[in-house]
Design a protein around this motif. Structure first.
Motif, short mmCIF file in Angstrom:
data_model
loop_
_atom_site.label_atom_id
_atom_site.label_comp_id
_atom_site.label_asym_id
_atom_site.label_seq_id
_atom_site.Cartn_x
_atom_site.Cartn_y
_atom_site.Cartn_z
N PHE A 25 -3.01 2.02 -5.65
CA PHE A 25 -3.16 1.94 -4.19
C PHE A 25 -1.83 1.82 -3.43
CE2 PHE A 25 -7.45 0.58 -5.48
CZ PHE A 25 -8.19 1.48 -4.74
N LEU A 26 -0.77 1.42 -4.11
CA LEU A 26 0.48 1.22 -3.37
C LEU A 26 1.60 2.16 -3.82
CD1 LEU A 26 1.93 -0.53 -1.21
CD2 LEU A 26 2.72 -1.96 -3.09
N ILE A 30 2.70 5.67 -1.93
CA ILE A 30 3.95 5.50 -1.16
C ILE A 30 5.04 6.41 -1.71
CG2 ILE A 30 5.83 3.88 -0.70
CD1 ILE A 30 3.67 3.12 1.06
N SER B 36 -2.84 -2.97 0.67
CA SER B 36 -2.17 -1.73 0.25
C SER B 36 -3.05 -0.52 0.52
CB SER B 36 -1.83 -1.78 -1.24
OG SER B 36 -0.98 -2.85 -1.49
N THR B 40 -2.06 2.44 2.87
CA THR B 40 -1.78 3.75 2.26
C THR B 40 -2.91 4.75 2.49
OG1 THR B 40 -2.71 2.96 0.18
CG2 THR B 40 -0.33 2.80 0.43
N GLN B 53 3.45 1.26 7.26
CA GLN B 53 3.89 2.20 6.22
C GLN B 53 5.39 2.09 6.01
OE1 GLN B 53 2.81 6.31 6.83
NE2 GLN B 53 4.10 7.01 5.15
N LEU B 56 6.14 -1.05 4.06
CA LEU B 56 5.82 -0.87 2.63
C LEU B 56 6.83 0.04 1.95
CD1 LEU B 56 1.98 -0.56 2.05
CD2 LEU B 56 3.53 -2.42 1.51
N GLU B 57 7.22 1.09 2.67
CA GLU B 57 8.20 2.03 2.08
C GLU B 57 9.52 1.32 1.83
OE1 GLU B 57 8.66 5.64 4.21
OE2 GLU B 57 6.63 6.32 3.77
N VAL B 60 9.00 -0.85 -1.28
CA VAL B 60 8.90 -0.05 -2.51
C VAL B 60 10.24 0.59 -2.86
CG1 VAL B 60 7.84 1.98 -3.52
CG2 VAL B 60 6.44 0.37 -2.27
N THR B 61 10.89 1.18 -1.85
CA THR B 61 12.19 1.81 -2.16
C THR B 61 13.23 0.76 -2.51
OG1 THR B 61 12.63 1.87 0.21
CG2 THR B 61 11.90 3.92 -0.78
N ILE B 63 12.63 -2.10 -4.14
CA ILE B 63 12.37 -2.46 -5.55
C ILE B 63 12.89 -1.33 -6.45
CG2 ILE B 63 10.57 -2.86 -7.25
CD1 ILE B 63 8.87 -4.03 -4.90
#
Lengths: 265, 225
Positions: A25-26, A30, B36, B40, B53, B56-57, B60-61, B63
């Motif tokens: 889901f993530l 993404i 999430s 998403t 978004q 979250l981006e 995520v980027t 990490i």
């Protein structure tokens, strides 16, 4: 502070489940979205690059066309200028030729006019001179002048050239007729005797003469034997003078100074 | 006063125990997954995206970049494990701002489970990368004498991971509890704020150590070739 092993196992399972769910889901969506966006940006950048290249190409083409156009324009301009120059030169030449022709014609006309004028003047002058001279000589003609003329004539008979003398003798011998003696005025007896004596000396003893008068001689005397003539008179001089000074048209003076000079004369 | 949320038991049937740790963990899992999923669900691939978004981006980027900087060449392959580890610990620790909340990471059972997860993940990724033999050979490096030390190292570091996280979070909760009894007004708030920082740092340390352990195993074949 004790470890609950069921909780440990359950938490481990929970964590593994959470990893799977979060991936589902993530992270996956993404990362996919980011990749997709990167692809789009890359495509847009490529498009921009292509467009830039295209624009550069078009600009180059345009510049080349512009340069061609300028060159063509310049060539056309040069050609037009050259053509104009040629045409101008041609027109100028034509005008010059025309002007030259016209000038020549005018000059010729002027010359002809001058020549005819000159001829007229000369003719008139000549006529005037002759008429005056003839009038003066006619006025001056007299018996005494006639006696001088006879004396000059006798002198000339004496000094005739051998061939002339021979020709006259031959003409007289062929005919044997009396010699025709013409004079402007009637000759006196002594003059007739002198003339006869001179004839006799010229032709021999058989010479005979017949005396006549002719005022056209002005002042002078002539001998005529069988068509052959020996003469001395003022009229002859005038005739020869007239012949010598008569101006033919073709020999007309060309220069202005010459014309003036003749006019004065 | 109880030291661990394990002690709050809701339901028990023999070995099976449903305690506060498990319930809180489930709650966190639901929040994370649903959140999430919601964000998403409407992902945009254009240049203009929603704030959530974007957030979250960034996470995520971030990490991804961290994993890459440690030395793992394909971060997207490990982000599922390492990223979840970090996010779970971080969210679990950050939720202490809610009154009456007991972080599941304050339970030794949870931290042990997470440490066991790392303990299992290291050979999993190692075997996936270079095969069983290559992974097992890594225990004989640099010489076979190191074999017991390598094994001990694996076990102790797992233990250290579990105890470090548990100690830090549990101590944070304990300190807040003790301070509440001494001076109930200002100090607990400050300590709570400090607890937030500690929680984040612990999440970072836990996940970055896991990454280092995995990278140590995964990068070895590369170095040999």
């Amino acid at each position: 502070m004790q470890i609950n092993w069921f909780t440990v196992i359950a938490q481990l399972f929970n964590f593994i489940l959470l990893v799977w769910l979060m991936k589902r889901f993530l992270y996956a969506p993404i990362l996919a979205a980011i990749d997709e966006r990167e692809k789009k940006i890359k495509a847009q950048l490529n498009d921009a690059k292509d467009q830039k290249a295209e624009a550069k190409k078009e600009q180059d083409e345009f510049s080349a066309k512009n340069a061609d156009f300028d060159q063509h324009k310049k060539a056309l301009m040069d050609a037009a200028i050259a053509e104009t120059q040629t045409e101008r030169q041609k027109l100028l030449d034509a005008a010059r030729t025309d002007a030259e022709t016209l000038r020549t014609k005018q000059a010729r006309a002027l010359e002809e006019m001058q020549a005819s004028l000159q001829t007229d003047i000369a003719k008139k002058t000549q006529q005037a001179v002759f008429s005056i001279t003839q009038k003066a000589l006619v006025d001056l003609a007299s018996v005494s002048l006639e006696s001088q003329s006879v004396a000059v004539f006798i002198e000339r008979l004496r000094h005739l050239k051998a061939d002339e003398k021979q020709a006259f003798v031959d003409a007289f011998q062929a005919d044997k007729k009396p010699v025709q003696i013409k004079s402007a005025f009637a000759l006196s007896a002594s003059q007739q005797t002198d003339v006869k004596a001179a004839l006799t000396k010229l032709l021999g003893a058989s010479a005979d003469g017949a005396f006549t008068t002719d005022p056209a001689l002005i002042s002078g005397i002539s001998l005529m034997a069988n068509g052959y003539k020996l003469a001395w008179s003022v009229a002859d001089y005038l005739t020869s003078l007239e012949k010598s000074i008569s101006v033919p048209k073709s020999v007309a003076p060309k220069k202005e100074s010459d014309t003036k000079k003749h006019a004065v004369n | 006063m109880h030291l661990s949320p394990d002690d709050v038991i809701f339901w028990q049937y023999g070995f099976i125990t449903i305690n506060l740790t498990l319930v809180t963990t489930w709650g966190l899992m639901v929040v994370m997954v649903v959140g999430s999923g919601l964000i998403t669900r409407k992902l945009k691939t254009g240049l203009h995206i929603s704030r959530w978004q974007c957030a979250l981006e960034i996470i995520v980027t971030g990490i991804n970049t961290q994993i890459e900087e440690v030395g793992l060449r394909q971060p997207q392959k490990y982000i599922g494990f390492i990223g979840t580890l970090f996010l779970f610990i971080a969210i679990a620790n950050m939720c202490i701002v809610f009154p009456g909340y007991e972080p599941p990471t304050g339970s030794l059972s949870t931290t042990t489970a997470l440490a066991l997860g790392v303990f299992l993940a290291v050979p999993f990724f190692g075997v996936e990368r270079g095969g069983v033999l290559t992974y097992l050979k890594s225990y004989l490096q640099p010489t076979f004498i190191m074999l017991p030390f390598n094994i001990i190292s694996d076990i102790t570091r797992t233990l250290a991971l579990a105890v470090r996280l548990f100690g830090n979070i549990m101590s944070g909760g304990m300190i807040v509890g003790i301070l509440l009894s001494i001076s109930p007004l200002i100090f607990p708030v400050i300590m709570n704020v400090l607890g937030l920082l500690t929680g984040l740092v612990q999440a970072y340390i836990f996940s970055i150590l896991a990454t280092v352990y995995i990278a140590a195993v995964v990068s070895k074949p590369d170095k040999q070739t």
